[in-house]
Design a protein around this motif. Structure first.
Motif, PDB file in Angstrom:
ATOM      1  N   GLU A   1      52.812  -9.203   0.277  1.00 58.49           N
ATOM      2  CA  GLU A   1      51.758  -8.945  -0.700  1.00 58.49           C
ATOM      3  C   GLU A   1      50.576  -8.212  -0.071  1.00 58.49           C
ATOM      4  OE1 GLU A   1      52.106  -9.329  -3.713  1.00 58.49           O
ATOM      5  OE2 GLU A   1      53.844 -10.664  -3.821  1.00 58.49           O
ATOM      6  N   THR A   2      49.974  -7.365  -0.866  1.00 59.00           N
ATOM      7  CA  THR A   2      48.794  -6.639  -0.401  1.00 59.00           C
ATOM      8  C   THR A   2      47.725  -6.707  -1.482  1.00 59.00           C
ATOM      9  OG1 THR A   2      50.233  -5.109   0.730  1.00 59.00           O
ATOM     10  CG2 THR A   2      47.970  -4.428   0.460  1.00 59.00           C
ATOM     11  N   GLY A   3      46.502  -6.927  -1.063  1.00 60.53           N
ATOM     12  CA  GLY A   3      45.402  -6.893  -2.012  1.00 60.53           C
ATOM     13  C   GLY A   3      44.569  -5.651  -1.735  1.00 60.53           C
ATOM     14  N   VAL A   4      44.070  -5.014  -2.782  1.00 63.70           N
ATOM     15  CA  VAL A   4      43.239  -3.825  -2.587  1.00 63.70           C
ATOM     16  C   VAL A   4      41.817  -4.149  -3.056  1.00 63.70           C
ATOM     17  CG1 VAL A   4      42.917  -1.378  -3.134  1.00 63.70           C
ATOM     18  CG2 VAL A   4      45.233  -2.312  -2.919  1.00 63.70           C
ATOM     19  N   PHE A   5      40.857  -3.833  -2.213  1.00 60.99           N
ATOM     20  CA  PHE A   5      39.455  -4.096  -2.519  1.00 60.99           C
ATOM     21  C   PHE A   5      38.641  -2.817  -2.378  1.00 60.99           C
ATOM     22  CE2 PHE A   5      41.037  -8.149  -1.027  1.00 60.99           C
ATOM     23  CZ  PHE A   5      40.467  -9.058  -1.893  1.00 60.99           C
ATOM     24  N   GLU A   6      37.484  -2.856  -2.972  1.00 62.15           N
ATOM     25  CA  GLU A   6      36.552  -1.747  -2.846  1.00 62.15           C
ATOM     26  C   GLU A   6      35.216  -2.344  -2.407  1.00 62.15           C
ATOM     27  OE1 GLU A   6      35.188   1.895  -5.751  1.00 62.15           O
ATOM     28  OE2 GLU A   6      35.999   0.064  -6.576  1.00 62.15           O
ATOM     29  N   MET A   7      34.595  -1.768  -1.381  1.00 66.38           N
ATOM     30  CA  MET A   7      33.300  -2.292  -0.947  1.00 66.38           C
ATOM     31  C   MET A   7      32.228  -1.664  -1.837  1.00 66.38           C
ATOM     32  SD  MET A   7      31.653  -4.320   0.974  1.00 66.38           S
ATOM     33  CE  MET A   7      32.270  -4.844   2.550  1.00 66.38           C
ATOM     34  N   ALA A   8      31.543  -2.498  -2.571  1.00 68.40           N
ATOM     35  CA  ALA A   8      30.520  -1.992  -3.488  1.00 68.40           C
ATOM     36  C   ALA A   8      29.170  -2.582  -3.105  1.00 68.40           C
ATOM     37  CB  ALA A   8      30.883  -2.362  -4.919  1.00 68.40           C
ATOM     38  N   GLN A   9      28.157  -2.288  -3.909  1.00 70.17           N
ATOM     39  CA  GLN A   9      26.805  -2.783  -3.621  1.00 70.17           C
ATOM     40  C   GLN A   9      26.728  -4.305  -3.633  1.00 70.17           C
ATOM     41  OE1 GLN A   9      24.054  -1.791  -2.284  1.00 70.17           O
ATOM     42  NE2 GLN A   9      25.236   0.052  -1.898  1.00 70.17           N
ATOM     43  N   GLY A  10      27.401  -4.905  -4.614  1.00 68.64           N
ATOM     44  CA  GLY A  10      27.317  -6.358  -4.753  1.00 68.64           C
ATOM     45  C   GLY A  10      28.443  -7.117  -4.090  1.00 68.64           C
ATOM     46  N   GLY A  11      29.058  -6.520  -3.053  1.00 67.55           N
ATOM     47  CA  GLY A  11      30.149  -7.193  -2.348  1.00 67.55           C
ATOM     48  C   GLY A  11      31.487  -6.524  -2.595  1.00 67.55           C
ATOM     49  N   LEU A  12      32.555  -7.206  -2.213  1.00 72.22           N
ATOM     50  CA  LEU A  12      33.893  -6.640  -2.373  1.00 72.22           C
ATOM     51  C   LEU A  12      34.355  -6.827  -3.814  1.00 72.22           C
ATOM     52  CD1 LEU A  12      35.341  -8.063   0.907  1.00 72.22           C
ATOM     53  CD2 LEU A  12      35.354  -5.629   0.335  1.00 72.22           C
ATOM     54  N   VAL A  13      34.899  -5.772  -4.375  1.00 70.84           N
ATOM     55  CA  VAL A  13      35.387  -5.836  -5.739  1.00 70.84           C
ATOM     56  C   VAL A  13      36.892  -5.616  -5.698  1.00 70.84           C
ATOM     57  CG1 VAL A  13      35.204  -4.812  -8.036  1.00 70.84           C
ATOM     58  CG2 VAL A  13      33.210  -4.838  -6.535  1.00 70.84           C
ATOM     59  N   GLU A  14      37.630  -6.432  -6.434  1.00 65.92           N
ATOM     60  CA  GLU A  14      39.082  -6.259  -6.456  1.00 65.92           C
ATOM     61  C   GLU A  14      39.426  -5.000  -7.232  1.00 65.92           C
ATOM     62  OE1 GLU A  14      41.160  -9.977  -7.616  1.00 65.92           O
ATOM     63  OE2 GLU A  14      39.106 -10.653  -7.871  1.00 65.92           O
ATOM     64  N   VAL A  15      40.378  -4.240  -6.710  1.00 67.67           N
ATOM     65  CA  VAL A  15      40.857  -3.075  -7.434  1.00 67.67           C
ATOM     66  C   VAL A  15      42.151  -3.515  -8.097  1.00 67.67           C
ATOM     67  CG1 VAL A  15      41.570  -0.676  -7.270  1.00 67.67           C
ATOM     68  CG2 VAL A  15      39.787  -1.541  -5.774  1.00 67.67           C
ATOM     69  N   LEU A  16      42.066  -3.835  -9.396  1.00 68.82           N
ATOM     70  CA  LEU A  16      43.217  -4.458 -10.049  1.00 68.82           C
ATOM     71  C   LEU A  16      44.300  -3.455 -10.376  1.00 68.82           C
ATOM     72  CD1 LEU A  16      41.366  -7.073 -12.216  1.00 68.82           C
ATOM     73  CD2 LEU A  16      42.606  -7.404 -10.077  1.00 68.82           C
ATOM     74  N   ASP A  17      43.963  -2.213 -10.611  1.00 69.11           N
ATOM     75  CA  ASP A  17      44.987  -1.215 -10.891  1.00 69.11           C
ATOM     76  C   ASP A  17      44.796  -0.028  -9.956  1.00 69.11           C
ATOM     77  OD1 ASP A  17      46.975   0.286 -11.874  1.00 69.11           O
ATOM     78  OD2 ASP A  17      46.341   0.190 -13.967  1.00 69.11           O
ATOM     79  N   PRO A  18      45.145  -0.215  -8.671  1.00 70.91           N
ATOM     80  CA  PRO A  18      44.894   0.859  -7.705  1.00 70.91           C
ATOM     81  C   PRO A  18      45.629   2.152  -8.034  1.00 70.91           C
ATOM     82  CG  PRO A  18      46.007  -1.021  -6.651  1.00 70.91           C
ATOM     83  CD  PRO A  18      45.736  -1.402  -8.056  1.00 70.91           C
ATOM     84  N   SER A  19      46.819   2.057  -8.638  1.00 66.37           N
ATOM     85  CA  SER A  19      47.554   3.284  -8.981  1.00 66.37           C
ATOM     86  C   SER A  19      46.724   4.177  -9.884  1.00 66.37           C
ATOM     87  CB  SER A  19      48.873   2.945  -9.686  1.00 66.37           C
ATOM     88  OG  SER A  19      49.766   2.352  -8.791  1.00 66.37           O
TER      89      SER A  19
END
Ligand code: TYD
Ligand code: MG
Length: 464
Positions: free
Chosen positions: A272-290
């Motif tokens: 399993e792999t989780g994809v995140f994005e570093m944003a202003q308010g912390g890490l945000v999950e990227v639920l549909d990276p495709s």
């Protein structure tokens, strides 16, 4: 506290020396001596009675064993970390009493992620403890104030800014948290060992003593560990066999996307792999990276979309290549997100079997977004991106509104080989209107795939 004498033992041959040496006098290996506490000191602390029983003759001290069938199953409820992508990578949440090693290069977001997890757990009424040997409590508070995710009570998490192992262990016993974070395992210091914090002996000692206490009281622990790009600081590596789960946080610090993957997991899959994005308010999950990656894909020569598999989840990512005449010998081969050896293989097959020679050209390949793809299915995307860049032809044709998707392994004789989950990859591409998908099923050889993607195959390509 009086210092126990320590030994430096070679991890290759077992030779021991009273002091550290660069080269082992026993076997001649370099940098293999690791500081250890002598056995007497070890048994004095724990398990002394057990080794005493071992020497006895006959069956004294033996215990009854039973078949696995008769062993009671323990079903412990997992604690949701409150971050869906992390829960999925862990295999469905945090297992009470488990030891998780979270590795990653500095600045990638390990502290941010663990802060958020603790915040979510605190909000859910769990007992938490955040131990930091790197930052002061005030610094941690500053970060926690930035975190804006809903349901994350980061400011309610008790913190301990401390580097002394004994103090940390005593606090762990006094607080008995459900989940504890040690940030980082390299900064804690065991007083009995003379090695500097972060040295192999220290890291191993710190981790095993924390484990003994945590397992005993059912506290789940996240051990944060720094890994340099080259894996040079071997600190966390020595812990891989000790912990239940090894998570790797990857990505380029300058880029926004980060991936979290399990390299080892005693309680779940390692795919399993989780994809995140570093944003202003912390890490945000990227639920549909495709959707993100396809939306951002360029429609230029040198770009294709790879239908990759990230564990059980298909993921569409853009692969880009640049081929330009080289002034140096040997020419440059630079890649990001794929294995260098795979690139060399693909270039050789392209030159030998598909008429796309790059012997006098620099080749750059990049998987967009800081994503890393470690699977043979990426070969075809690399090949098509390089050929498209070398010929200056847009893959799929100039007038195609959407990028061209592909996947497949490139064989040494120029054939394309099937890879797992072909249907799921095609399905994901179709979801975004990327049809047809070039794959080993539609093009049995690399030459045929090039023809399908770029039009007529070039008989022999000039790159200089
Ligand atoms: P950090 O979690 O401290 O990284 P690590 O513990 O792995 O060394 O922080 C990573 C970077 O993220 C840091 O440079 C600041 C940045 N950041 C944001 O962009 N947004 C945020 O909300 C936070 C908390 C950090
Ligand atoms: Mg940190």
């Amino acid at each position: 506290m009086p210092r126990t004498a320590t030994l430096h033992v070679c991890s290759d041959c077992g030779h021991s020396e009273p002091r550290w040496m660069g080269q082992c006098p026993g076997c001649g290996a370099w940098n293999t001596l690791v500081e250890e506490r002598p056995v007497a000191a070890l048994t004095g602390r724990a398990g002394g009675s057990r080794s005493a029983g071992r020497g006895g003759a006959g069956t004294a001290g033996a215990v009854a064993v039973r078949p696995l069938r008769e062993v009671e199953q323990v079903r412990v409820a997992r604690l949701p970390a409150g971050i869906g992508e992390l829960d999925r990578v862990l295999g469905g949440g945090i297992v009470p009493g488990s030891l998780v090693l979270l590795g990653g290069s500095p600045g990638i977001g390990k502290s941010t992620l663990t802060n958020m997890v603790m915040g979510h757990l605190a909000a859910a009424g769990r007992r938490t403890l955040y131990v930091s040997g790197e930052e002061s409590a005030a610094q941690i508070r500053l970060r926690a104030e930035r975190l804006e995710t809903e349901g994350c009570a980061a400011l309610d998490v008790p913190v301990l800014a401390e580097t002394d192992l004994d103090t940390v262990l005593a606090t762990l016993v006094a607080e008995k948290p459900d989940v504890c974070v040690i940030d980082s395992v390299q900064t804690l210091h065991a007083a009995e060992l003379s090695g500097a914090p972060g040295s192999v002996g220290q890291v191993r000692e710190v981790a095993s003593r924390i484990m003994a206490v945590a397992k005993g009281q059912g506290t789940a622990v996240f051990l944060v560990g720094h890994v340099t790009k080259e894996g040079a600081l071997a600190g966390p590596r020595v812990l891989e066999h000790l912990v239940d789960c090894v998570l790797q946080f990857e990505g380029e610090r300058e880029r926004t996307y980060r991936t979290l993957r399990a390299l080892k997991n005693r309680f779940g899959s390692t795919n399993e792999t989780g994809v995140f994005e570093m944003a202003q308010g912390g890490l945000v999950e990227v639920l549909d990276p495709s959707a993100r990656f396809v939306g951002e894909a360029t429609r230029k020569p040198g770009s294709v979309v790879l239908a990759a598999m990230e564990g059980t989840r298909p993921l569409l990512v853009e692969v880009q290549a640049l081929v330009s005449p080289s002034e140096i010998v040997p020419p440059r081969r630079v890649c990001n997100g794929i294995d260098r050896n795979r690139l060399a293989l693909v270039l050789a097959v392209l030159g030998r079997h598909a008429g796309v020679g790059t012997g006098t050209a620099d080749v750059f390949v990049n998987v967009v977004g800081g994503v890393r793809v470690d699977e043979p299915g990426a070969d075809l995307a690399v090949a098509l991106a390089v050929a498209s860049a070398a010929r200056g032809v847009t893959a799929g044709g100039e007038d195609r509104p959407l990028p061209l998707a592909c996947f497949g392994e490139v064989g040494l004789t120029g054939e394309l080989r099937s890879v797992g989950h072909g249907d799921r990859r095609r399905q994901e591409a179709r979801k975004f209107g990327l049809d047809p998908v070039i794959s080993p099923e539609s093009a049995p050889t690399l030459r045929q795939a090039l023809k399908a993607a770029l039009g007529v195959p070039a008989p022999n390509l000039k790159t200089s």
